[in-house]
Design a protein around this motif. Structure first.
Motif, PDB file in Angstrom:
ATOM      1  N   VAL A   1       0.756  -1.090  -0.020  1.00  0.00           N
ATOM      2  CA  VAL A   1       0.167   0.167  -0.031  1.00  0.00           C
ATOM      3  C   VAL A   1       1.098   1.335   0.140  1.00  0.00           C
ATOM      4  O   VAL A   1       0.800   2.215  -0.868  1.00  0.00           O
ATOM      5  CB  VAL A   1      -0.882   0.030   1.528  1.00  0.00           C
ATOM      6  N   GLY A   2       1.991   1.314   0.756  1.00  0.00           N
ATOM      7  CA  GLY A   2       2.853   2.143   0.944  1.00  0.00           C
ATOM      8  C   GLY A   2       3.360   2.616  -0.327  1.00  0.00           C
ATOM      9  O   GLY A   2       3.636   3.773  -0.805  1.00  0.00           O
ATOM     10  N   ALA A   3       3.811   1.739  -1.212  1.00  0.00           N
ATOM     11  CA  ALA A   3       4.769   1.803  -2.257  1.00  0.00           C
ATOM     12  C   ALA A   3       3.934   2.587  -3.648  1.00  0.00           C
ATOM     13  O   ALA A   3       4.408   3.330  -4.448  1.00  0.00           O
ATOM     14  CB  ALA A   3       5.038   0.428  -2.916  1.00  0.00           C
ATOM     15  N   VAL A   4       2.797   2.581  -3.375  1.00  0.00           N
ATOM     16  CA  VAL A   4       1.764   3.102  -4.473  1.00  0.00           C
ATOM     17  C   VAL A   4       1.702   4.633  -4.554  1.00  0.00           C
ATOM     18  O   VAL A   4       1.637   5.308  -5.600  1.00  0.00           O
ATOM     19  CB  VAL A   4       0.200   2.595  -4.261  1.00  0.00           C
ATOM     20  N   ALA A   5       2.016   5.101  -3.399  1.00  0.00           N
ATOM     21  CA  ALA A   5       2.131   6.638  -3.445  1.00  0.00           C
ATOM     22  C   ALA A   5       3.331   7.246  -4.163  1.00  0.00           C
ATOM     23  O   ALA A   5       3.352   8.589  -4.377  1.00  0.00           O
ATOM     24  CB  ALA A   5       2.251   7.215  -1.974  1.00  0.00           C
ATOM     25  N   LEU A   6       4.278   6.556  -4.700  1.00  0.00           N
ATOM     26  CA  LEU A   6       5.291   7.129  -5.111  1.00  0.00           C
ATOM     27  C   LEU A   6       5.168   7.188  -6.788  1.00  0.00           C
ATOM     28  O   LEU A   6       6.141   7.803  -7.353  1.00  0.00           O
ATOM     29  CB  LEU A   6       6.462   6.163  -4.970  1.00  0.00           C
ATOM     30  N   PHE A   7       4.214   6.644  -7.274  1.00  0.00           N
ATOM     31  CA  PHE A   7       4.131   6.614  -8.688  1.00  0.00           C
ATOM     32  C   PHE A   7       3.703   8.018  -9.517  1.00  0.00           C
ATOM     33  O   PHE A   7       2.637   8.624  -8.967  1.00  0.00           O
ATOM     34  CB  PHE A   7       3.256   5.436  -9.028  1.00  0.00           C
ATOM     35  N   PRO A   8       4.132   8.654 -10.405  1.00  0.00           N
ATOM     36  CA  PRO A   8       3.872   9.687 -11.158  1.00  0.00           C
ATOM     37  C   PRO A   8       2.770   9.625 -12.079  1.00  0.00           C
ATOM     38  O   PRO A   8       2.958   8.745 -13.014  1.00  0.00           O
ATOM     39  CB  PRO A   8       5.036  10.133 -11.809  1.00  0.00           C
ATOM     40  N   VAL A   9       1.636   9.990 -11.628  1.00  0.00           N
ATOM     41  CA  VAL A   9       0.428   9.476 -12.505  1.00  0.00           C
ATOM     42  C   VAL A   9       0.287  10.514 -13.925  1.00  0.00           C
ATOM     43  O   VAL A   9      -0.329  10.165 -14.702  1.00  0.00           O
ATOM     44  CB  VAL A   9      -0.880   9.211 -12.111  1.00  0.00           C
ATOM     45  N   SER A  10       0.907  11.798 -13.387  1.00  0.00           N
ATOM     46  CA  SER A  10       1.047  12.670 -14.823  1.00  0.00           C
ATOM     47  C   SER A  10       1.998  13.523 -14.508  1.00  0.00           C
ATOM     48  O   SER A  10       2.824  13.477 -13.447  1.00  0.00           O
ATOM     49  CB  SER A  10      -0.541  13.385 -14.766  1.00  0.00           C
TER      50      SER A  10
END
Lengths: 162, 376, 343
Positions: free
Chosen positions: C105-114
């Motif tokens: 769950v924590g790792a999801v925060a790092l991704f650039p969606v735009s």
């Protein structure tokens, strides 16, 4: 093969009979004694015959003995040979063939399980199909008819089946 | 990455642990229990424990007339039910010297070979399922459904047939049956090509099967292994050729053999056997004569004469033998069913020694055993 | 300037709500909600994809096209009686699902969606994702050991060995991309920053899959092994070990493992998209649309592979990693370094 098979069979068997293969499915039947079984089996092994089955007939009603039946066959061209060995399961033990034919291990376990015939020097003579704690030998002729057993039970509960 | 033959690691004891697989297990075919002694992932000892589906068929045979035993015959090995049922009929016909009309001979061959194909297709799907490839199972069962439907239309049963009668078969086949069979064979040939591309040539399958579970000719000989497992080890023994019965000597077919004796060879043999069965069916349909399906003169009662008799036929798994002893009455004195899987499984402890745990599944699956015929 | 945890509160939500201390739980809640929806969709997708490959229909009854099937299954799992086996190692057994679930769950925060939006912009983003992924190994072993079950232990041991081994080619192939990013993007931004990696691909109009095809393939194969997907799913091999390391888990605990597996799939796919497929780069559609489109396309490929191939035996799996993937990824890294220094 130093000695050929038919000679060996003649030497060791007590009686031999030629049979019509088209009618009965095997070529020869030999009656033997327990003491020659291993030597004869070795002769079959060296002649390239496989051991197809080991089974038993419960002839105690007629002859007071059971009859072990061995079937050897050649794969290249069919030559089925039956061996008959009379044995009294209560007093005698048959020699095991499992050191020559490894498949005899399970065949003999099944004969023991179903008829109670013991095999001397067998590596693991235990029951194979029936439960380990069964105290009966299933295919013996004096182990009741299955239909009789269920008929006795039904009579008691005649009233309530739907 | 090949699978070299394995030697048992010579480390000292004290590291063995026992793992029990079955009798309920997603992969053991039927209720087979394997007690394995492992050192790490390597098998030191494998002991099959059988008898969980013992149903006393041989005792039933001694308590029913030969005619009443007919329904039992296909339930001994329900995956080759037709072959067993027809084989039992042929055994009694041989004993009583009943002659089977030609049309019935052809029908029997078509039915038996369709059954053989369906058994091999089922094996194919479940073998891949054991290895983790879940999809081919669905495809092969789809093909198998068509066979089951074809046989259902004439016999009334999908799996456990009672189609044979002493002297012939129960019902005649019509043209629709023959057309459906022909169409199915055509479809099956294209499907086999697809299976080859998707499955047989798949590198992961080859890695899992090549060199795995080698049964040498010597092992096969000592345990009397028969059927595709024997033919994969290089011995071209097929009862239909060695002791021709039921009209097989009139038709032209090969006995596929492979040399290596590993699981991949057994796989190849079975696929090639499907193709040979297709050939047999086509020939039988092409030369199907008109006529009766039961002989005109039939004995009223089927009494087994005094004496012993042996009849052998080739089931999908190997040499199926019926040894019957008669005492002159309707009811046989004794019937011994020599089933191929019993002997094939007895060769497993020796074959499994030294292999890895994950190979157990591939090897035991590749042997194609059916527990009901082992336990009877 | 002193740093406080509130510096990590997401900007947009803080502006919306006013208070960073409120924004953080809200963001966590939103992520959890999004991930739950993701898992529900992925499970449905898996069942549908597998069905179509196998000439079946898949779920069709519950909801239109069976879309609500997973929700129904989740509700059923939650309402199940929690059967706890005897003689377990209590702390390990109970903590293992949580340990599997929390890091992903924590790792999801790092991704650039735009281009402009990333929940957590961090110069060590890539490293952080791998670190969190590594924690999953501990959870698997805790589950296998704590279950007091031979099958579970066997599955856990295999899984740990597999995960640890396949992390190496995974990281090495990602490292090749980092080298390229540092060479191309100048020295102003860190090559481990995920949004920077995506930005470089967009800016230079070249996706790294073209520059690093070998690394992309190695990454994808290693990702399949990391998430225990077929053909590398020996730890869960159904036909051999019943269910591997999570044999003794039922109900809600099992669903946590399930959740973490599907979220893990999403994370490795999103990482592949950022590293190799340009992130949010693409014409016409807005950034996030492309980002998620590519991620889910990769997940579809993962499912496609699963239902087509049988599984590798464990020693073949390990041999493949150590004798093929690792040498290749090292060679790729060296070749990349050489090419960069020359060009």
């Amino acid at each position: 093969m130093s000695v050929d098979l038919p000679t060996r069979i003649d030497e060791l068997s007590t009686a031999s009979e030629e049979c019509a293969y088209e009618k009965v499915g095997f070529h020869q039947r030999h009656t033997i004694d327990a003491s020659v079984l291993i030597d004869l089996a070795r002769a079959f092994f060296e002649a390239g015959y496989v051991l197809e089955m080991i089974t038993c007939q419960d002839l105690r009603a007629e002859t007071q003995k059971m009859l072990l039946v061995y079937s050897f066959n050649r794969l290249e061209s069919v030559d089925r040979q039956l061996l008959h060995l009379a044995i009294d399961p209560d007093t005698e033990q048959a020699p095991t063939l499992s050191m020559i034919y490894s498949g005899a291990n399970w065949f003999e376990r099944e004969v023991y399980d179903m008829y109670g015939v013991r095999f001397s020097d067998h590596p693991e003579l235990e029951r194979i199909l029936l439960p380990e704690d069964a105290d009966f030998f299933a295919l013996r002729k004096d182990f009741g008819r299955m239909d009789e057993a269920s008929a006795g039970g039904d009579e008691a509960e005649e009233g309530d089946d739907d | 990455m090949t699978n070299p033959p394995r030697e048992l690691s010579p480390s000292t004891e004290g590291e063995l642990y026992t793992l029990n697989m079955g009798p309920q297990h997603p992969s053991m075919h039927g209720v087979l229990r394997l007690v394995l002694q492992l050192r790490g992932e390597q098998i030191v000892n494998a002991k099959p424990v059988i008898g969980y589906s013992h149903r006393a068929h041989e005792k039933m045979a001694e308590n029913r007339s030969a005619l009443q035993f007919l329904p039992n015959s296909s339930r001994i090995d329900y995956l080759s039910g037709m072959i067993y049922n027809l084989g039992y009929c042929q055994a009694v016909e041989k004993i009583l010297q009943i002659e089977v009309p030609d049309r019935a001979v052809h029908i029997r061959i078509i039915a038996a070979e369709l059954n053989r194909i369906s058994s091999h297709l089922l094996w194919f799907g479940t073998f891949l399922l054991d290895l983790g490839g879940i999809t081919p199972f669905l495809y092969s069962f789809d093909d198998r459904e068509q066979i089951l439907d074809i046989l259902d239309s004439v016999t009334g049963s999908r799996l456990t047939y009672c189609y044979g009668r002493f002297g012939g078969v129960t019902r005649d086949v019509d043209d629709e049956f023959l057309e459906r069979s022909t169409a199915f064979i055509k479809l099956l040939r294209t499907r086999l090509l697809m299976y080859k591309r998707l499955v047989t040539d798949n590198v992961i399958l080859r890695e899992r099967c090549i060199g795995v579970g080698v049964i040498s000719k010597d092992t096969a000989f000592r345990f009397d292994v028969t059927g595709p497992s024997l033919r994969a080890s290089g011995v071209a023994y097929d009862v239909r050729k060695a002791e021709p019965y039921g009209g097989y000597d009139r038709f032209d077919f090969e006995v596929p053999t492979e040399e290596d004796g590993d699981t991949m060879s057994r796989f190849h043999v079975r696929i090639r056997e499907i193709e040979q069965s297709c050939r047999l069916i086509e020939q039988a349909i092409a030369s199907m004569p008109e006529g009766d399906i039961l002989p005109k003169k039939m004995p009223k009662r089927f009494q087994i004469p005094k004496g012993e008799f042996y009849f052998a036929c080739e089931s999908a798994r190997g040499h199926f033998g019926i040894y019957m002893v008669g005492d002159g009455s309707d009811i046989p004195f004794k019937m011994k069913l020599r089933t191929p899987s019993f002997s094939n499984l007895s060769a497993m402890p020796e074959t499994l020694r030294g292999t890895m745990l994950a190979d157990t599944i591939a090897i035991v699956g590749g042997i194609d055993i059916v527990m009901p015929e082992i336990d009877r | 300037m002193s740093q406080s945890i509130t510096d990590y509160a997401p900007q947009t939500i803080t502006e919306l709500v006013g208070n960073p201390w409120l924004a953080m739980p809200m963001a966590a809640g939103i992520i959890m909600g999004a991930l739950t929806v993701n898992v529900l969709m992925l499970v449905w997708a898996e069942r549908k994809v597998s069905a179509w490959i196998q000439r079946r229909m898949g779920p069709t009854e519950v909801g239109p096209y069976g879309l609500l099937q997973t929700l129904a299954d989740m509700l059923k799992l939650i309402s199940k009686q929690l059967i706890t086996p005897a003689n377990i190692d209590k702390p390990l057994y109970h903590l293992a699902p949580l340990m599997a679930f929390a890091p992903v769950v924590g790792a999801v925060a790092l991704f650039p969606v735009s281009r402009d939006y990333v929940l957590l912009d961090n110069d060590l983003g890539l490293l952080f994702v791998f670190a969190l992924g590594g924690m999953a190994v501990i959870a698997i072993f805790m589950a296998g050991w704590g279950s007091n079950n031979k099958y579970a232990l066997l599955g856990a041991v295999r899984s740990v060995a597999q995960n640890i081994s396949y992390e190496i080619p995974l990281i090495l192939s990602a490292l090749s991309v980092v080298l390229v990013v540092n060479a191309m993007g100048g020295s102003t931004a860190s090559g481990l920053n995920l949004s920077h990696i995506a930005w470089v691909q967009s800016h230079e109009h070249v996706w790294f899959i073209l520059l690093q095809p070998l690394a992309a393939i190695i990454y994808f194969i290693s990702a399949l092994a990391e998430t225990n997907r077929a053909p590398f799913d020996i730890p869960e091999a159904e036909s051999e070990l019943v269910a591997g390391f999570h044999t003794e888990y039922s109900g809600m605990r099992f669903s946590l493992f399930f959740f973490s597996e599907y979220t893990n799939m999403l994370i490795v796919s999103m990482l592949a998209v950022v590293l190799f497929l340009g992130g949010w780069d693409g014409p016409l559609l807005p950034g996030p649309a492309w980002f998620f489109l590519k991620s889910y396309a990769l997940i579809f490929v993962m499912m496609w592979v699963r239902w087509t191939f049988p599984r590798l035996r464990f020693d073949q799996l390990m041999t493949f990693c150590w004798t093929v993937l690792i040498p290749l990824s090292i060679l790729n890294l060296l070749a990349t370094a050489l090419a960069i220094s020359v060009l």
